[in-house]
Write an enzyme that holds these catalytic residues in place. Structure first.
Site, PDB file in Angstrom:
ATOM      1  N   ILE A 148       6.176 -27.249 -25.976  1.00 22.85           N
ATOM      2  CA  ILE A 148       7.548 -27.745 -25.950  1.00 22.85           C
ATOM      3  C   ILE A 148       8.470 -26.687 -26.547  1.00 22.85           C
ATOM      4  CG2 ILE A 148       6.780 -30.140 -26.114  1.00 22.85           C
ATOM      5  CD1 ILE A 148       7.701 -30.098 -29.068  1.00 22.85           C
ATOM      6  N   HIS A 149       9.761 -27.022 -26.587  1.00 26.70           N
ATOM      7  CA  HIS A 149      10.770 -26.146 -27.196  1.00 26.70           C
ATOM      8  C   HIS A 149      10.693 -24.742 -26.587  1.00 26.70           C
ATOM      9  CE1 HIS A 149      11.618 -29.474 -29.653  1.00 26.70           C
ATOM     10  NE2 HIS A 149      10.821 -29.203 -30.682  1.00 26.70           N
ATOM     11  N   GLU A 150      10.942 -23.709 -27.399  1.00 23.39           N
ATOM     12  CA  GLU A 150      10.987 -22.340 -26.888  1.00 23.39           C
ATOM     13  C   GLU A 150       9.647 -21.844 -26.380  1.00 23.39           C
ATOM     14  OE1 GLU A 150      13.724 -22.286 -30.626  1.00 23.39           O
ATOM     15  OE2 GLU A 150      11.945 -23.358 -29.927  1.00 23.39           O
ATOM     16  N   SER A 151       8.560 -22.519 -26.779  1.00 17.38           N
ATOM     17  CA  SER A 151       7.220 -22.080 -26.373  1.00 17.38           C
ATOM     18  C   SER A 151       7.038 -22.114 -24.859  1.00 17.38           C
ATOM     19  CB  SER A 151       6.156 -22.967 -27.025  1.00 17.38           C
ATOM     20  OG  SER A 151       6.230 -22.893 -28.429  1.00 17.38           O
TER      21      SER A 151
END
Length: 289
Positions: A148-151
């Site tokens: 999730i997020h920037e990953s």
């Protein structure tokens, strides 16, 4: 001497949440009777603390909301939806996942967890801080993980995408925006203060999106962001944009679909409509007219 009411705002440490809050932190927007403080926590912790009613205002996974509806109202602002994109289920390259594969998710009550469990009912789930999921897959601790997020923008070359959570969503709901995260505020707060707090947070998101290059530069100078300039621009365009300022009917309809899917799959005890749990902003107009 002016007495200020303190509003503690909990949000995640990912780029879009920090970006949407920082106009308040930098003093670009404020309220006469309220003072804001902030704390950054991973999404599983935010959801867990929301279940306890810890923070006055908090970022949450939208999938959590029906479980806290009696204690928190939904805010219209600082929301993140996927539209053609979202969390990614990744695995090591050249591997085949078994029916009961072991997977790392970022939290029990996240939207991606809700959708994942429906699509993969036999998977063995472990929950980890979102920052640790990629490594867990690379090291072989788990067979797969949902990033999730920037990953989602950059991960190990040893990994590949098994499935997009967006695709699972489309199979269940159709091609409408995927509700990921939003904000909620405690019902115990006086309604006039809750309305003011929502107005301040909305202005902060609007200012941030209107001054995206300038604010992004400030955040990077202060080492508050984990990605480089180009990835930050891409990520903010995805999750902190004009649609984040205030939910429209399309967003509310998407939320209703998420709640319906959860209800039909036994995750929620009752079916709710998002619009019924928004702060009644018309209250001030009626009270002071």
């Amino acid at each position: 001497m002016q007495n200020f009411k303190q509003i503690d705002v909990a949000h995640s440490p990912d780029a879009d949440d920090i970006f949407m809050y920082m106009a308040i932190k930098f003093g670009w927007v404020s309220a006469k009777n309220l003072r804001f403080s902030n704390i950054a926590l991973d999404i599983q912790t935010l959801n867990d603390e929301a279940l306890k009613g810890t923070y006055t205002a908090t970022a949450i996974s939208f999938a959590l909301y029906p479980l806290i509806k009696d204690d928190y109202s939904l805010l219209r602002t600082a929301v993140s939806f996927g539209n053609g994109y979202g969390p990614k289920l990744v695995k090591k390259k050249d591997t085949k996942l078994k029916r009961n594969f072991k997977v790392a998710l970022s939290g029990q009550h996240t939207t991606n967890a809700l959708l994942f469990k429906i699509a993969y009912p036999d998977a063995r789930i472990v929950y980890k801080n979102f920052l640790d999921i990629e490594k867990a897959v690379v090291d072989g601790e788990v067979d797969a993980g949902v990033l999730i997020h920037e990953s989602i923008l950059e991960f190990s070359e040893e990994l590949c995408v098994e499935r997009e959570i967006w695709d699972i969503w489309c199979e269940l709901a159709g091609e409408i925006p995927l509700p990921l995260g939003g904000m909620a505020i405690r019902r115990s707060l006086p309604l006039t203060d809750a309305i003011t707090a929502e107005d301040v947070l909305t202005k902060a998101v609007k200012i941030a999106t209107s001054h995206k290059p300038f604010l992004s530069h400030m955040l990077m100078e202060r080492n508050l962001i984990r990605v480089d300039k180009e990835k930050l621009k891409t990520y903010l365009n995805m999750y902190a944009n004009d649609d984040s300022i205030s939910m429209n009917d399309v967003a509310l309809n998407s939320l209703d679909k998420l709640f319906e899917i959860g209800y039909k799959n036994g995750i929620y005890p009752e079916l709710i409509k998002a619009a019924d749990y928004l702060i009644p902003k018309e209250y001030n107009e009626l009270r002071f007219s």
